[in-house]
Design an enzyme around this catalytic site. Structure first.
Site, PDB file in Angstrom:
ATOM      1  N   ARG A  68       0.840  -1.212   0.000  1.00 16.46           N
ATOM      2  CA  ARG A  68       0.000   0.000   0.000  1.00 16.46           C
ATOM      3  C   ARG A  68       0.873   1.261   0.000  1.00 16.46           C
ATOM      4  NH1 ARG A  68      -2.229   2.036   4.509  1.00 16.46           N
ATOM      5  NH2 ARG A  68      -2.431  -0.011   5.460  1.00 16.46           N
ATOM      6  N   TYR A 121     -14.672  14.886 -16.854  1.00 18.55           N
ATOM      7  CA  TYR A 121     -15.088  13.496 -16.723  1.00 18.55           C
ATOM      8  C   TYR A 121     -16.178  13.485 -15.641  1.00 18.55           C
ATOM      9  CZ  TYR A 121     -14.735   8.464 -16.225  1.00 18.55           C
ATOM     10  OH  TYR A 121     -15.012   7.126 -16.180  1.00 18.55           O
ATOM     11  N   ASP A 193      -6.055  17.002 -16.054  1.00 18.09           N
ATOM     12  CA  ASP A 193      -6.332  15.620 -16.429  1.00 18.09           C
ATOM     13  C   ASP A 193      -5.922  15.492 -17.893  1.00 18.09           C
ATOM     14  OD1 ASP A 193      -7.459  13.231 -17.349  1.00 18.09           O
ATOM     15  OD2 ASP A 193      -9.189  13.363 -16.009  1.00 18.09           O
ATOM     16  N   LYS A 218      -6.636   3.949 -19.852  1.00 12.24           N
ATOM     17  CA  LYS A 218      -6.857   4.295 -21.255  1.00 12.24           C
ATOM     18  C   LYS A 218      -5.589   4.030 -22.080  1.00 12.24           C
ATOM     19  CE  LYS A 218     -10.725   5.414 -19.322  1.00 12.24           C
ATOM     20  NZ  LYS A 218     -11.097   6.763 -18.864  1.00 12.24           N
TER      21      LYS A 218
END
Ligand code: PLP
Length: 403
Positions: A68, A121, A193, A218
């Site tokens: 983590r 988005y 972004d 993507k």
């Protein structure tokens, strides 16, 4: 693992071209002689001594203490992404939204003001319009093409400005340099972004943007198989965001990080073909009598084509267009596609298409959609790496079905 105790530091200068960086940007991280890096499928890493354990536990962003907190495969991907975006470092997350939400929550606090675009988005918009206000962070949403509105929105307590370019649904652009110039003198953090462009086509940090975010689901992954996200920024910002990241826990699995690494190796090859295919298809669509309008930053007809040429080197996979004949004709067209796959997402090797209004078709009439700004005849297509003639043929047969 021995070399985990003192994490290697990235060499000072790696000014490779992107084509080289995707292959060698992580070479300075040891892989015990393996040409293809191993997958470190381990949640935890052992120390050889009490002193080493203390060092592992207290070094921020240690690559081999607990997954983590970081993982050797993450480090490799992060090295490549920092290289591509020209930032000091990068931080991986389990999804693009993981990157966006972790970054925002790390940087704002009650009483801050933030500025975002009217269109983002969808989940990013939700963060700004619904979630941050719940925690006492006020947000102003402005038209991204209106720099005066952006300047007028700035307040004494404005903490950050978030932009996204190009953006759904019309692939409108934001002038990255102009936004950075507005924010920098006032000490406002700028975040972009860069998912729709990719760093191969657009480098926001070189234009003055502080933090560059990605849905690595993507182009970076590129094969429609994993979800992942990335934050590219300075070491100082990364440490702050990482601190929040270890608490929120949007952690990418080592296997998915490895698939991402594998995907990145071919990013520049894929982008070349994707850019060429998408531009050719957008130009071809403009000539088809059944098409009302095509939106693509690479087209001269795009209202911000000059800005596209200024800040982009290629225009990416996503084209949007409206089909004559309204909702039903558009629905028939998308259903008629045989090669292009009817699915959301973008940036992978296969061409995907969606009829965006179809998501609301059960609950709204065509007139209601128009009022809500949802064009009933809009198609969004993410162009893949198929042969361009096969793509044109597929679109042609779906536009003119033999009856
Ligand atoms: C897909 C996408 C996101 C969200 O990424 P996930 O990996 O799906 O969480 C954010 N921004 C843009 C522009 C996207 O296309």
């Amino acid at each position: 693992m021995k070399d985990a105790a003192s994490p290697p530091t990235r060499p000072e200068k790696q000014d490779w071209h992107d084509e080289t960086a995707v292959l060698h940007g992580d070479a300075w991280l040891s892989s015990d002689g393996a040409v293809c890096p191993p997958i470190h499928y381990s949640a935890t890493f052992k120390a050889e001594s009490a002193q080493e354990f203390a060092e592992m536990a207290t070094t921020p962003r240690h690559p081999g203490f607990y997954t983590r907190y970081g993982n050797p495969v993450h480090k490799r991907v992060e090295a490549i992404l920092a290289n591509l975006e020209g930032t000091e470092t990068a931080l991986l997350t389990a999804s693009g939204m993981g990157a966006i939400s972790t970054t925002l929550l790390a940087l704002v606090t009650r009483g801050d003001h933030v500025i975002a675009q009217r269109r983002h988005y969808m989940s990013t918009s939700r963060l700004f319009e619904e979630i941050l206000p719940r925690f006492g962070v006020e947000s102003t949403v402005v038209d991204q093409t209106d720099l005066d509105a952006m300047a007028a929105a700035i307040k004494p307590n404005t903490r950050l400005i978030m932009v996204e370019t190009p953006v759904n649904p019309t692939l409108a652009l934001t002038d990255l340099r102009a936004v950075a110039d507005l924010a920098q003198p006032k000490g406002i953090i700028t975040i972009a972004d860069n998912t729709f462009a990719s760093p191969l086509n657009q480098k926001p940090h070189a234009l003055g943007i502080d933090i560059v975010l990605h849905s690595a689901t993507k182009y970076f992954g590129g094969h429609h198989d994993i979800t992942a996200g990335a934050i590219c920024c300075s070491n100082a910002h990364a440490e702050k965001i990482w601190d929040m990241h270890t608490t929120l826990g949007s952690v990418l699995s080592p296997m998915d990080a490895w698939l991402l690494l594998r995907g990145l190796r071919t990013l520049s090859l894929r982008m070349e073909r994707i850019n060429a295919n998408a531009l050719a298809l957008a130009q071809w669509l403009e000539d088809q009598p059944q098409i009302e309008r095509v939106f693509y930053p690479g087209l001269e007809s795009h209202p911000q084509h000059a800005l596209a040429l200024k800040q982009m080197r290629g225009f990416g996979a996503v084209i949007a267009f409206s089909v004559k004949g309204g909702f039903d004709a558009t629905s028939r067209f998308v259903s008629g596609l045989k090669l292009a796959t009817h699915a959301v997402s973008l940036g992978g090797v296969e061409t995907l298409a969606v009829h965006t209004a179809a998501m609301w078709s059960g609950t709204m009439t065509e007139a209601q959609m128009k009022t809500a700004g949802i064009e009933p005849n809009f198609v969004r297509m993410s162009v893949g790496v198929e042969h361009i003639d096969d793509l044109k043929q597929d679109l042609a047969q779906a536009l003119s079905p033999a009856s």
